[in-house]
Write an enzyme that holds these catalytic residues in place. Structure first.
Site, PDB file in Angstrom:
ATOM      1  CG  HIS A 210      -2.197  -0.972   1.144  1.00  0.00           C
ATOM      2  ND1 HIS A 210      -3.402  -0.562   0.947  1.00  0.00           N
ATOM      3  CD2 HIS A 210      -2.073  -2.134   0.823  1.00  0.00           C
ATOM      4  CE1 HIS A 210      -4.116  -1.784   0.782  1.00  0.00           C
ATOM      5  NE2 HIS A 210      -3.572  -2.560   0.814  1.00  0.00           N
ATOM      6  CB  CYS A 241      -7.399  -2.122   5.542  1.00  0.00           C
ATOM      7  SG  CYS A 241      -8.241  -3.100   6.948  1.00  0.00           S
TER       8      CYS A 241
END
Length: 307
Positions: A210, A241
């Site tokens: 990420h 998330c």
């Protein structure tokens, strides 16, 4: 490095990891349009949805319908994420090519994300392996927070290797090691890649970064240097998330592909069509996405001298 690695195998996760936190819930037809654009760009592996509680993640409530619509497409590996036995049962009934079982490398993140510890997830995984084997469906594993947990801090490489070793004992060889909230340092990336090579040569790893702190593509580069050839990425840089603070989007697919192609590393993907897919994704979610190449174009795209 570019001469020693001739190709990589990107898996597109934007339809699942990307859309799960978007405020706008896309219809099944809109998701299908994006999936087809990604397939037209050359993708042969797509993680398209997750069989999670529609109350917790309403963006993916149409998981069974989406899989049903994608099933007739030939030559593309369709993956569905599952967090538990109930999700696996629903997914198997819908007929994906691959179940991706997700568990956390930290107990705190597991409790927040999955309502279970790492070892509780492993116990469920053993049962799911039998279910999937009977149905003729392959199981991969996605190991969340493999580099760092936003609640516990750094996750020791030894713990990650221990968890992956247990998966190997269960016959699971394809494992994604996920930097779920963008905490990975370049030293950690190198250390994990080296440990996998030295201690678990039977594991076929993918790395999933990420871009929370702007190091996503740097992580890809370091992993490449250590011989990792499979990566997961998201169109336009979508993602994050929903159960971890400040988690930003995934490594952007078209940005990563642009970098790889400029290094002489083949991906089997058409960058121009990927950019088109990213623009479609931006239009569908209704906000500006983070991808850079979709804005600036590839470096080979020259401007008119008269412009």
């Amino acid at each position: 490095m570019g001469s020693s690695i001739v190709g990589t195998s990107p898996t597109e996760v934007g339809l699942r990891d990307g859309l799960q936190i978007e405020k706008r819930v896309l219809s099944t037809d809109e998701k299908l349009a994006l999936a087809r654009a990604l397939i037209d760009a050359g993708h042969t592996s797509l993680e398209v949805t997750s069989f999670v509680s529609p109350t917790r993640v309403p963006q993916l409530a149409d998981a069974a319908e989406l899989l049903s619509a994608l099933r007739p497409i030939q030559g593309v590996e369709i993956k569905a994420l599952v967090p538990n036995i109930r999700g696996a049962e629903r997914a198997i009934a819908a007929g994906p090519d691959v179940l991706v079982f997700v568990l956390s490398a930290s107990d705190t993140h597991g409790a927040r994300n999955l309502n279970r510890s790492s070892h509780e997830s492993l116990a469920e995984l053993q049962e799911i392996v039998g279910m999937a084997s009977a149905a003729g469906v392959r199981i991969d594993v996605s190991l969340s927070v493999a580099f760092g947990c936003p609640f516990e801090g750094d996750v020791p490489v030894e713990k990650v290797i221990d968890l992956a070793g247990t998966m190997q004992q269960l016959g699971i060889l394809r494992v994604s090691f996920c930097d779920t909230t963008g905490m990975a340092t370049l030293r950690q990336v190198r250390s994990l890649a080296e440990a996998l090579r030295d201690e678990l040569p039977g594991i076929d790893p993918a790395f999933h970064f990420h871009n929370t702190r702007g190091l996503g593509l740097v992580g890809v580069l370091v992993a490449l240097e250590e011989g990792i050839v499979r990566f997961e990425s998201s169109v336009g840089g979508l993602g994050g998330c929903p159960f971890a603070p400040h988690a930003a989007g995934n490594v952007c697919t078209e940005d990563m592909v642009h970098m790889l192609h400029e290094m002489g590393i083949e991906t089997g993907l058409d960058l121009t069509r990927l950019i088109d897919a990213a623009r479609l994704a931006e239009q569908l979610v209704g906000r500006t996405l983070d991808g850079q190449v979709m804005k600036a174009g590839p470096r080979s795209g020259l401007h008119s001298r008269d412009g």
